[in-house]
Design a protein around this motif. Structure first.
Motif, PDB file in Angstrom:
ATOM      1  N   ARG A   1       4.325  -2.799 -10.144  1.00 12.73           N
ATOM      2  CA  ARG A   1       4.456  -2.651 -11.593  1.00 12.73           C
ATOM      3  C   ARG A   1       5.198  -1.367 -11.938  1.00 12.73           C
ATOM      4  O   ARG A   1       5.194  -0.405 -11.162  1.00 12.73           O
ATOM      5  N   ASP A   2       5.817  -1.358 -13.101  1.00 13.34           N
ATOM      6  CA  ASP A   2       6.451  -0.152 -13.628  1.00 13.34           C
ATOM      7  C   ASP A   2       5.344   0.763 -14.136  1.00 13.34           C
ATOM      8  O   ASP A   2       4.627   0.429 -15.082  1.00 13.34           O
ATOM      9  N   THR A   3       5.173   1.914 -13.501  1.00 12.05           N
ATOM     10  CA  THR A   3       4.066   2.801 -13.866  1.00 12.05           C
ATOM     11  C   THR A   3       4.228   3.434 -15.236  1.00 12.05           C
ATOM     12  O   THR A   3       3.291   4.030 -15.752  1.00 12.05           O
ATOM     13  N   SER A   4       5.408   3.316 -15.810  1.00 10.72           N
ATOM     14  CA  SER A   4       5.611   3.900 -17.146  1.00 10.72           C
ATOM     15  C   SER A   4       5.202   2.935 -18.253  1.00 10.72           C
ATOM     16  O   SER A   4       5.223   3.290 -19.427  1.00 10.72           O
ATOM     17  N   GLU A   5       4.831   1.720 -17.880  1.00 11.53           N
ATOM     18  CA  GLU A   5       4.433   0.724 -18.871  1.00 11.53           C
ATOM     19  C   GLU A   5       3.085   0.122 -18.501  1.00 11.53           C
ATOM     20  O   GLU A   5       2.756  -0.030 -17.321  1.00 11.53           O
ATOM     21  N   HIS A   6       2.311  -0.228 -19.519  1.00 14.03           N
ATOM     22  CA  HIS A   6       1.013  -0.848 -19.268  1.00 14.03           C
ATOM     23  C   HIS A   6       1.193  -2.326 -18.924  1.00 14.03           C
ATOM     24  O   HIS A   6       1.939  -3.045 -19.566  1.00 14.03           O
TER      25      HIS A   6
ATOM     26  N   LYS B   1       4.993   4.794  -5.268  1.00 15.00           N
ATOM     27  CA  LYS B   1       5.442   6.163  -5.510  1.00 15.00           C
ATOM     28  C   LYS B   1       4.305   7.156  -5.732  1.00 15.00           C
ATOM     29  O   LYS B   1       4.334   8.279  -5.225  1.00 15.00           O
ATOM     30  N   PHE B   2       3.280   6.760  -6.480  1.00 18.09           N
ATOM     31  CA  PHE B   2       2.218   7.730  -6.766  1.00 18.09           C
ATOM     32  C   PHE B   2       1.235   7.866  -5.598  1.00 18.09           C
ATOM     33  O   PHE B   2       0.277   8.628  -5.669  1.00 18.09           O
TER      34      PHE B   2
END
Length: 518
Positions: free
Chosen positions: A78-83, A109-110
């Motif tokens: 998932r895109d971590t910048s979006e819920h 990444k995290f």
């Protein structure tokens, strides 16, 4: 070598991976319409309580588990910048024909530690000696002394390593990013935040970065959910089990129990891929005799897809020297489907690169799913299969000792050489050279390009030790070698040309060119 430093050691990374695979398998075995919402609860079962066990935050641990779950189901990160809920897009997994979306190898990444990449550092072992040879040999005057200890100015350091070589206490080290160090394709660099990043154009999916990341930040996609959905359908699913299986599931799962164990998972039967290895040996042996040296200066084996992809990509002029023989996986898949029309085949092996091979359009009709031993171990746990309680059925399907030896480095080349010696003794000894890991494979090809291996049979293996050291294996290397050797000893036949299946080889070779041109 770094690429094998953690193999066979049970670490918290292995433990989490095993739990994720088991939970995904349970989810698929128990799937009913609407039950994918259960995905939200799984991270709390894997990481229970309020106190973190592995990282600074229990919330971070669960977030990483969620992304691991998605990859294990073949879903993209998932895109971590979006819920987005963890189950976003999971409905696609219910389709047995669903293939994972590229890329195969992914970095969460995290979860990445942003490890230093090729940085020279002073350790606590520094004694602040009077001679300070490290300072004297530094060509950039990057080393100074503060509070009685040496200190490196990283802005000046050129990583030459002279200080490392002269320190009498061995107190200076070179830190390298483990994933990048293990990558034989030099496909890993750093993003703007210092985290690892994969150049997918260079990646050949060998998985060595994944095997060597001590933070568990790298993972491949899996087809556990889709395979089980196919098993639950009306279509029979056969397990094509690679030779490296010997000993992978522990001492209690003997070769005589393997077929029974896979039937417990719902497979129709388990067929050993060493049968396909025998057919591959015959094919490569005949190709070598026909083409070397009259048409080609040398011939290299093709059963390792990561090595083959590297060689063809980096050495395009020598690509014609890589054997065009169908791999054991494909030959076995074709044999199973020829004998059981309408069935599906799941290749069970040690390798992430086999997932990439099976995703090619030309091979999808032969192999429907690819699972690693580690992923299948999760399925055994999900079904509570107790190996010691299984009845012994019989051994596998009569593959030769040479075919089973494909699992170990050098085994492929030796099998081909044995075939030629047994069937064409007038040829004499075949010169061979074997390379393990992609860095050594690259060196081998450079020498071959210069003519050093003219007339040779070359074997390349992306994993140090061969298939038994693949990223999807479970057991330590030495233990796996012993298990494979034991399995070879109980083989009905010694050499590949004694195979009961060789009469079908020509039929299995249909559309050979189309199978490999992609």
């Amino acid at each position: 070598m770094a690429a094998q430093s953690m193999r066979g050691i049970m670490t918290p990374v292995n433990d989490i991976r095993k739990k994720v695979y088991a939970e995904v398998a349970k989810l698929s075995y128990n799937y009913e319409e609407g039950s994918l919402s259960e995905m939200e609860q799984i991270p709390y079962r894997i990481i229970p309580g309020e106190v973190s066990k592995y990282r600074d935050s229990v919330f971070l641990e669960r977030a990483i588990v969620k992304e691991r779950m998605r990859l294990a189901m073949g879903l993209p990160l998932r895109d971590t910048s979006e819920h987005a809920p963890v189950s976003t897009g999971a409905d696609e997994c219910v389709k047995p024909e669903k293939y994972y979306q590229p890329p195969l190898i992914n970095i969460i990444k995290f979860a990445c530690n942003a490890c230093p990449d090729n940085e020279v550092q002073i350790t606590e072992g520094c004694q602040g000696c009077l001679a300070h040879p490290c300072q004297e040999v530094c060509p950039r005057k990057a080393i100074s002394f503060k509070h009685g200890r040496s200190k490196i100015d990283q802005s000046r350091c050129i990583k030459c390593g002279k200080c490392i070589n002269v320190c009498p206490y061995e107190a200076i080290i070179r830190l390298k990013r483990p994933c990048a160090e293990a990558c034989g394709m030099k496909a890993i660099s750093s993003d703007e935040l210092g985290r690892a990043e994969i150049n997918q154009d260079n990646c050949v999916s060998c998985g060595q970065c994944m095997a060597n990341c001590p933070f568990g930040a790298i993972s491949d996609k899996a087809q556990i959910f889709q395979t089980i959905q196919a098993i639950r359908s009306d279509v029979p699913v056969y397990a094509a089990v690679a030779p490296a299986v010997a000993g992978q599931f522990g001492d209690k799962l003997t070769p005589e129990k393997i077929r029974v164990a896979f039937k417990e998972l719902g497979f129709e039967d388990a067929i050993e891929v060493a049968i396909g290895a025998d057919l591959c040996t015959i094919e490569e042996g005949e190709m070598f005799l026909k083409e070397v040296p009259s048409e080609l200066p040398f011939m290299a084996t093709s059963c390792c897809p990561a090595w083959s992809a590297m060689a063809k990509r980096v050495f395009p002029d020598e690509a014609k020297c890589i054997s065009m023989a169908l791999t054991p996986m494909v030959l076995t898949g074709r044999l199973i489907k020829k004998r059981h029309p309408g069935c599906k085949v799941a290749f069970i092996g040690p390798c992430s690169a086999k997932k990439l091979e099976a995703s090619r359009r030309s091979i999808r009709s032969d192999i429907d799913f690819v699972l690693t031993y580690e992923e299948v171990m999760g399925m055994f746990e999900a079904k509570n299969v107790e190996f010691e309680k299984l009845e012994e059925f019989d051994a596998m399907h009569g593959a030769s000792a040479d075919g089973r030896g494909f699992a170990v480095s050098g085994g492929v080349a030796q099998a081909v050489a044995n075939y030629i010696k047994e069937n064409h003794p007038e040829v004499g000894e075949i010169p061979m050279h074997v390379a393990e890991n992609l860095e050594e494979c690259r060196k081998m090809m450079m020498l071959a390009k210069r003519g050093q291996y003219d007339g040779y049979l070359l074997e390349g293996m992306a994993c140090p030790g061969g298939c038994i050291a693949g990223v999807g294996t479970v057991q330590p290397l030495a233990k796996s070698v012993a298990a494979v050797n034991l399995h070879k000893k109980v083989s009905t036949n010694q050499h590949s040309h004694q195979s009961d299946y060789q009469d079908e080889l020509k039929e299995l070779e249909e559309d050979l060119f189309d199978s490999h041109k992609n």
